[in-house]
Design a protein around this motif. Structure first.
Motif, PDB file in Angstrom:
ATOM      1  N   LEU A 203     -29.749 -56.789  22.906  1.00 20.65           N
ATOM      2  CA  LEU A 203     -29.693 -57.268  24.288  1.00 20.65           C
ATOM      3  C   LEU A 203     -30.289 -58.663  24.400  1.00 20.65           C
ATOM      4  O   LEU A 203     -29.746 -59.527  25.105  1.00 20.65           O
ATOM      5  CB  LEU A 203     -30.436 -56.297  25.202  1.00 20.65           C
ATOM      6  CG  LEU A 203     -29.744 -54.951  25.437  1.00 20.65           C
ATOM      7  CD1 LEU A 203     -30.701 -53.961  26.086  1.00 20.65           C
ATOM      8  CD2 LEU A 203     -28.503 -55.120  26.309  1.00 20.65           C
ATOM      9  N   ASN A 204     -31.403 -58.906  23.718  1.00 16.08           N
ATOM     10  CA  ASN A 204     -31.994 -60.244  23.715  1.00 16.08           C
ATOM     11  C   ASN A 204     -30.998 -61.277  23.206  1.00 16.08           C
ATOM     12  O   ASN A 204     -30.867 -62.371  23.770  1.00 16.08           O
ATOM     13  CB  ASN A 204     -33.233 -60.283  22.813  1.00 16.08           C
ATOM     14  CG  ASN A 204     -34.464 -59.718  23.471  1.00 16.08           C
ATOM     15  OD1 ASN A 204     -34.503 -59.505  24.678  1.00 16.08           O
ATOM     16  ND2 ASN A 204     -35.486 -59.462  22.670  1.00 16.08           N
ATOM     17  N   MET A 205     -30.316 -60.942  22.131  1.00 17.65           N
ATOM     18  CA  MET A 205     -29.354 -61.867  21.527  1.00 17.65           C
ATOM     19  C   MET A 205     -28.196 -62.157  22.476  1.00 17.65           C
ATOM     20  O   MET A 205     -27.762 -63.295  22.628  1.00 17.65           O
ATOM     21  CB  MET A 205     -28.845 -61.300  20.199  1.00 17.65           C
ATOM     22  CG  MET A 205     -29.912 -61.218  19.128  1.00 17.65           C
ATOM     23  SD  MET A 205     -29.376 -60.304  17.658  1.00 17.65           S
ATOM     24  CE  MET A 205     -28.243 -61.488  16.914  1.00 17.65           C
ATOM     25  N   ILE A 206     -27.698 -61.110  23.122  1.00 20.73           N
ATOM     26  CA  ILE A 206     -26.554 -61.276  24.020  1.00 20.73           C
ATOM     27  C   ILE A 206     -26.931 -62.137  25.221  1.00 20.73           C
ATOM     28  O   ILE A 206     -26.298 -63.171  25.491  1.00 20.73           O
ATOM     29  CB  ILE A 206     -26.022 -59.906  24.492  1.00 20.73           C
ATOM     30  CG1 ILE A 206     -25.377 -59.164  23.316  1.00 20.73           C
ATOM     31  CG2 ILE A 206     -25.008 -60.093  25.633  1.00 20.73           C
ATOM     32  CD1 ILE A 206     -25.010 -57.718  23.632  1.00 20.73           C
ATOM     33  N   SER A 207     -27.958 -61.739  25.961  1.00 19.46           N
ATOM     34  CA  SER A 207     -28.292 -62.460  27.193  1.00 19.46           C
ATOM     35  C   SER A 207     -28.769 -63.878  26.910  1.00 19.46           C
ATOM     36  O   SER A 207     -28.396 -64.820  27.630  1.00 19.46           O
ATOM     37  CB  SER A 207     -29.342 -61.695  27.995  1.00 19.46           C
ATOM     38  OG  SER A 207     -30.524 -61.501  27.247  1.00 19.46           O
ATOM     39  N   THR A 208     -29.566 -64.074  25.863  1.00 18.44           N
ATOM     40  CA  THR A 208     -30.070 -65.415  25.561  1.00 18.44           C
ATOM     41  C   THR A 208     -28.946 -66.349  25.146  1.00 18.44           C
ATOM     42  O   THR A 208     -28.863 -67.483  25.626  1.00 18.44           O
ATOM     43  CB  THR A 208     -31.135 -65.348  24.458  1.00 18.44           C
ATOM     44  OG1 THR A 208     -32.199 -64.488  24.869  1.00 18.44           O
ATOM     45  CG2 THR A 208     -31.701 -66.732  24.163  1.00 18.44           C
ATOM     46  N   SER A 209     -28.066 -65.888  24.264  1.00 21.58           N
ATOM     47  CA  SER A 209     -26.969 -66.754  23.818  1.00 21.58           C
ATOM     48  C   SER A 209     -25.988 -67.035  24.952  1.00 21.58           C
ATOM     49  O   SER A 209     -25.453 -68.150  25.069  1.00 21.58           O
ATOM     50  CB  SER A 209     -26.254 -66.148  22.611  1.00 21.58           C
ATOM     51  OG  SER A 209     -25.763 -64.856  22.891  1.00 21.58           O
ATOM     52  N   VAL A 210     -25.753 -66.049  25.816  1.00 23.69           N
ATOM     53  CA  VAL A 210     -24.886 -66.271  26.981  1.00 23.69           C
ATOM     54  C   VAL A 210     -25.463 -67.380  27.857  1.00 23.69           C
ATOM     55  O   VAL A 210     -24.755 -68.314  28.269  1.00 23.69           O
ATOM     56  CB  VAL A 210     -24.714 -64.976  27.803  1.00 23.69           C
ATOM     57  CG1 VAL A 210     -24.169 -65.290  29.195  1.00 23.69           C
ATOM     58  CG2 VAL A 210     -23.774 -64.014  27.100  1.00 23.69           C
ATOM     59  N   MET A 211     -26.751 -67.307  28.137  1.00 24.57           N
ATOM     60  CA  MET A 211     -27.379 -68.291  29.016  1.00 24.57           C
ATOM     61  C   MET A 211     -27.406 -69.681  28.393  1.00 24.57           C
ATOM     62  O   MET A 211     -27.225 -70.695  29.079  1.00 24.57           O
ATOM     63  CB  MET A 211     -28.797 -67.845  29.387  1.00 24.57           C
ATOM     64  CG  MET A 211     -28.830 -66.594  30.238  1.00 24.57           C
ATOM     65  SD  MET A 211     -27.921 -66.785  31.796  1.00 24.57           S
ATOM     66  CE  MET A 211     -27.682 -65.079  32.257  1.00 24.57           C
ATOM     67  N   ILE A 212     -27.612 -69.751  27.084  1.00 23.54           N
ATOM     68  CA  ILE A 212     -27.579 -71.051  26.411  1.00 23.54           C
ATOM     69  C   ILE A 212     -26.182 -71.659  26.507  1.00 23.54           C
ATOM     70  O   ILE A 212     -26.021 -72.845  26.825  1.00 23.54           O
ATOM     71  CB  ILE A 212     -28.021 -70.915  24.941  1.00 23.54           C
ATOM     72  CG1 ILE A 212     -29.506 -70.560  24.869  1.00 23.54           C
ATOM     73  CG2 ILE A 212     -27.754 -72.214  24.173  1.00 23.54           C
ATOM     74  CD1 ILE A 212     -29.997 -70.214  23.486  1.00 23.54           C
ATOM     75  N   LEU A 213     -25.146 -70.851  26.271  1.00 23.19           N
ATOM     76  CA  LEU A 213     -23.776 -71.352  26.352  1.00 23.19           C
ATOM     77  C   LEU A 213     -23.388 -71.736  27.780  1.00 23.19           C
ATOM     78  O   LEU A 213     -22.494 -72.558  27.991  1.00 23.19           O
ATOM     79  CB  LEU A 213     -22.804 -70.310  25.803  1.00 23.19           C
ATOM     80  CG  LEU A 213     -22.897 -70.053  24.288  1.00 23.19           C
ATOM     81  CD1 LEU A 213     -21.912 -68.962  23.875  1.00 23.19           C
ATOM     82  CD2 LEU A 213     -22.624 -71.327  23.498  1.00 23.19           C
ATOM     83  N   LEU A 214     -24.075 -71.151  28.758  1.00 22.62           N
ATOM     84  CA  LEU A 214     -23.822 -71.511  30.155  1.00 22.62           C
ATOM     85  C   LEU A 214     -24.652 -72.720  30.593  1.00 22.62           C
ATOM     86  O   LEU A 214     -24.605 -73.129  31.753  1.00 22.62           O
ATOM     87  CB  LEU A 214     -24.129 -70.327  31.069  1.00 22.62           C
ATOM     88  CG  LEU A 214     -23.139 -69.152  31.004  1.00 22.62           C
ATOM     89  CD1 LEU A 214     -23.654 -67.991  31.846  1.00 22.62           C
ATOM     90  CD2 LEU A 214     -21.748 -69.578  31.469  1.00 22.62           C
ATOM     91  N   GLY A 215     -25.416 -73.296  29.644  1.00 14.50           N
ATOM     92  CA  GLY A 215     -26.158 -74.513  29.941  1.00 14.50           C
ATOM     93  C   GLY A 215     -27.499 -74.311  30.598  1.00 14.50           C
ATOM     94  O   GLY A 215     -28.043 -75.240  31.204  1.00 14.50           O
ATOM     95  N   LYS A 216     -28.097 -73.119  30.445  1.00 12.05           N
ATOM     96  CA  LYS A 216     -29.358 -72.828  31.131  1.00 12.05           C
ATOM     97  C   LYS A 216     -30.591 -73.230  30.315  1.00 12.05           C
ATOM     98  O   LYS A 216     -31.718 -73.020  30.757  1.00 12.05           O
ATOM     99  CB  LYS A 216     -29.435 -71.344  31.484  1.00 12.05           C
ATOM    100  CG  LYS A 216     -28.258 -70.822  32.307  1.00 12.05           C
ATOM    101  CD  LYS A 216     -28.018 -71.635  33.559  1.00 12.05           C
ATOM    102  CE  LYS A 216     -29.135 -71.511  34.567  1.00 12.05           C
ATOM    103  NZ  LYS A 216     -28.838 -72.283  35.814  1.00 12.05           N
ATOM    104  N   ILE A 217     -30.387 -73.804  29.138  1.00 13.70           N
ATOM    105  CA  ILE A 217     -31.483 -74.277  28.299  1.00 13.70           C
ATOM    106  C   ILE A 217     -31.237 -75.753  27.970  1.00 13.70           C
ATOM    107  O   ILE A 217     -30.095 -76.154  27.720  1.00 13.70           O
ATOM    108  CB  ILE A 217     -31.568 -73.460  26.989  1.00 13.70           C
ATOM    109  CG1 ILE A 217     -31.922 -72.006  27.283  1.00 13.70           C
ATOM    110  CG2 ILE A 217     -32.569 -74.077  26.010  1.00 13.70           C
ATOM    111  CD1 ILE A 217     -33.304 -71.785  27.844  1.00 13.70           C
TER     112      ILE A 217
END
Length: 273
Positions: A203-217
């Motif tokens: 779950l950490n991998m999914i949500s974190t990578s999704v947010m990075i790809l959406l430009g949240k980092i």
């Protein structure tokens, strides 16, 4: 191929009550060390799923986690951490547990046995074909989850699952099954242990990578985090000091003015002082 619940098989260890405390802790730790290696085996599956989630979110879609017991609680935990960490709406990643919110703290008997209730729960959010639903279950054939995944498939809603058994019924009804095979638990059948750890990592991998790809980092920083306590204000201030090379007082003043690290950076870099 028949479905064998490896998470329900007998532990490799016996006479746990006769072990010293050091032996107990060391053996639990040795089993836990195998979990990241099991997750590594399914990275390609996670990668494919994340691309699909991001594509849908860019069209206004949301991510739903559904589960019962420990699995449901892990989904709610991951969903609840996305808004403060990434500054997104609480309606973007949503965790749903069999038995409702009261089941977060106390088990609700037989709540997971209904094949229709989860679909009803999802209907409260006007779920649609831009959304993604991930079922989470370690060792069971949870009717609450399977029934909802079947209805999602019928309604062209992307489905996935995170499970710790090979060829489970839940995997068969998911478009993107993620099977993290961790083997028998230290305490036989206690899937809150390795299986729960595997689910949390995934779950950490999914949500974190999704947010990075959406430009949240930005870089490696949580520039959209919510400034909900003094620790996070201090963290945001340090981000501005490092990024803009300004004094602590100037950084904190800038942050408190905009209440968002990204906005403060953009304001400063656009020539505003």
């Amino acid at each position: 191929m028949s479905f064998i619940k490896t998470t329900e098989q007998s532990s490799k260890y016996n006479h746990l009550e006769k072990m010293t405390l050091k032996e107990l802790l060391s053996n639990i730790n040795n089993e836990d060390k195998t979990v990241p290696l099991a997750v590594e085996q399914v990275i390609p599956n996670i990668e494919n799923l994340v691309y699909q989630i991001v594509e849908r979110m860019k069209k206004g879609g949301r991510l739903f986690y559904i589960g019962a017991g420990t699995s449901g609680r892990l989904g709610i935990l991951d969903a609840s951490e996305c808004p403060p960490t990434f500054g997104v709406s609480y309606n973007l990643v949503i965790g749903i547990i069999a038995g409702g919110d009261s089941a977060i703290r106390k088990a609700v008997e037989f709540a997971e046995d209904s094949r229709t209730q989860c679909w009803k729960d999802l209907q409260e959010y006007s779920i649609n074909s831009n959304d993604t639903v991930i079922g989470i279950a370690a060792s069971r054939t949870t009717p609450y989850v399977i029934g909802a995944l079947e209805k999602c498939n019928e309604n062209n809603i992307l489905t996935a699952c995170i499970t710790c058994n090979k060829n489970s019924p839940m995997s068969k009804v998911s478009k993107h099954p993620i099977e993290v095979i961790v083997g028998p638990e230290f305490v036989t059948g206690s899937s809150r242990m390795k299986a729960g750890t595997a689910q949390k990592i995934t779950l950490n991998m999914i949500s974190t990578s999704v947010m990075i790809l959406l430009g949240k980092i930005k870089g490696n920083k949580m520039v959209d985090m919510q400034l909900s306590n003094q620790k996070l204000i201090e963290r945001g201030t340090k981000m501005l000091i490092d990024e803009l090379e300004i004094s602590q007082n100037e950084a904190k003043s800038l942050l408190l003015k905009h209440l968002n690290v990204r906005d403060a950076i953009n304001y400063y870099k656009n020539g505003n002082r």
